[in-house]
Design a protein around this motif. Structure first.
Motif, short mmCIF file in Angstrom:
data_model
loop_
_atom_site.label_atom_id
_atom_site.label_comp_id
_atom_site.label_asym_id
_atom_site.label_seq_id
_atom_site.Cartn_x
_atom_site.Cartn_y
_atom_site.Cartn_z
N THR A 230 0.80 -1.24 0.00
CA THR A 230 0.00 0.00 0.00
C THR A 230 0.83 1.28 0.00
O THR A 230 0.27 2.37 0.20
CB THR A 230 -0.95 0.00 1.22
N LYS B 262 0.22 5.15 -2.30
CA LYS B 262 -1.13 5.18 -2.89
C LYS B 262 -1.85 6.49 -2.58
O LYS B 262 -2.88 6.79 -3.17
CB LYS B 262 -1.96 3.99 -2.40
N THR C 192 -5.62 5.31 -1.55
CA THR C 192 -5.32 4.12 -0.75
C THR C 192 -6.56 3.29 -0.47
O THR C 192 -6.59 2.07 -0.73
CB THR C 192 -4.65 4.52 0.58
N THR D 205 1.39 -2.64 5.08
CA THR D 205 1.35 -1.20 5.24
C THR D 205 2.42 -0.79 6.25
O THR D 205 3.29 -1.58 6.61
CB THR D 205 -0.06 -0.71 5.65
N TYR E 121 2.75 6.11 3.46
CA TYR E 121 1.57 5.25 3.61
C TYR E 121 0.43 6.02 4.26
O TYR E 121 0.66 6.89 5.10
CB TYR E 121 1.89 4.05 4.52
N ASP E 122 -0.80 5.65 3.91
CA ASP E 122 -1.99 6.15 4.60
C ASP E 122 -2.60 4.97 5.33
O ASP E 122 -3.52 4.30 4.84
CB ASP E 122 -2.97 6.77 3.61
N VAL F 43 -6.08 2.43 4.88
CA VAL F 43 -6.05 0.96 4.79
C VAL F 43 -7.08 0.38 5.76
O VAL F 43 -7.86 -0.51 5.41
CB VAL F 43 -4.65 0.42 5.11
#
Length: 299
Positions: free
Chosen positions: A43, A46, A50, A67, A74-75, A79
């Motif tokens: 992930t 993104k 995401t 993640t 990352y978010d 997720v």
């Protein structure tokens, strides 16, 4: 980016406090940890897509999600929103995240206090991950990269072991560790042994990380590969992969992912294309002769 130096202080008391619990966790973690699926959906990078893309991956059939508690790339909360929205049972998913040391973070978006001791950083990172992912446990908690010294790395690892003892993580892993000797030392000194090593699977890292993969094999550690496709474009365009792909009516990417799995490696796919998601889950079965032919490409 300014990086504050970690202040090293004696932690013998803290280590002693969790030693019994981590020893018990080490003896049971293998039996309580869900096995990772043969491929994970990655992930990173993104951004605002995401949630949408994780949902698409889950709908395509992915059941493993990678993640990190690293807002820079990352978010993690998105997720978690996707996992909740999917309607899938938590028990049917494999979810792993990472504690990212200070050097890998955006100083303006930290999930913990930059001045805190490494143990507190890990603790706050894990708490944030559990909130973001809307879960009460992680299938695997990874150290995103080794810290500057073995002592610091081991301090972070001991705190991660405490989260296994608390039931918040079911297994531990390490990413971006390309020093085989350092990995060997960690395997020997850890109470909860690494279950996973996640590295770039590329030529530039010692013939596709052959030395680290050997340590993993000796210690029963699962090797996960990121950049398995993007880092091997020259090989994918080569004659051997193209001929095997033609024989199976598959793409070069599908053949390479199948080959990686045949080596006992779990690849990550970060595709944003729903068609490619489906293809990544429908890989051809290679013959032993085809695997041997492709293995010559990585030394």
């Amino acid at each position: 980016m300014r990086v504050r130096r970690l202040v090293l202080r004696p932690v013998a008391a803290a280590a002693a406090a969790v030693s019994a619990a981590t020893a018990a966790a080490a003896s049971t973690s293998a039996s309580t940890t869900a096995s990772p699926p043969p491929i994970l959906y990655g992930t990173a990078w993104k951004r605002e897509r995401t949630c949408e893309l994780v949902l698409a991956a889950l709908r395509a059939g992915f059941r493993g999600i990678d993640t990190a508690c690293q807002p820079k790339h990352y978010d993690e909360a998105a997720v978690g929103a996707a996992l909740e929205t999917s309607g899938l049972r938590r028990a049917d998913l494999y979810v792993q995240t990472k504690y990212t040391p200070l050097a890998g973070q955006d100083p303006d978006r930290l999930p913990y206090d930059a001045a805190a001791e490494v143990e507190e950083q890990v603790k706050h990172s894990v708490a944030a991950s559990l909130r973001n992912l809307r879960t009460d446990y992680l299938d695997c908690l990874l150290l995103h990269s080794p810290l500057p010294s073995h002592e610091q790395t081991l301090r972070a690892w001991r705190q991660m072991e405490a989260h296994v003892a608390a039931g918040e993580a079911r297994a531990l892993g390490l990413s971006n560790q390309y020093d085989a000797a350092a990995l060997e030392r960690l395997c020997e000194e850890a109470s909860v042994k690494p279950s996973v090593v996640q590295n770039r699977f590329v030529e530039e890292h010692g013939r596709h990380d052959v030395a680290v993969r050997a340590v993993c094999e000796r210690h029963g550690v699962r090797y996960q590969a990121f950049w398995a496709l993007t880092g091997n474009r020259r090989i994918l365009q080569g004659r051997a992969v193209r001929e095997v792909a033609k024989a199976h009516g598959a793409s070069a990417e599908q053949v390479w992912l199948s080959f990686v799995q045949a080596l006992g490696i779990t690849p990550l796919s970060g595709t944003t294309d729903p068609n490619h998601m489906a293809q990544d889950l429908a890989l051809p079965a290679l013959s032993a002769a085809e695997v041997e032919r492709l293995q010559h490409l990585i030394g």
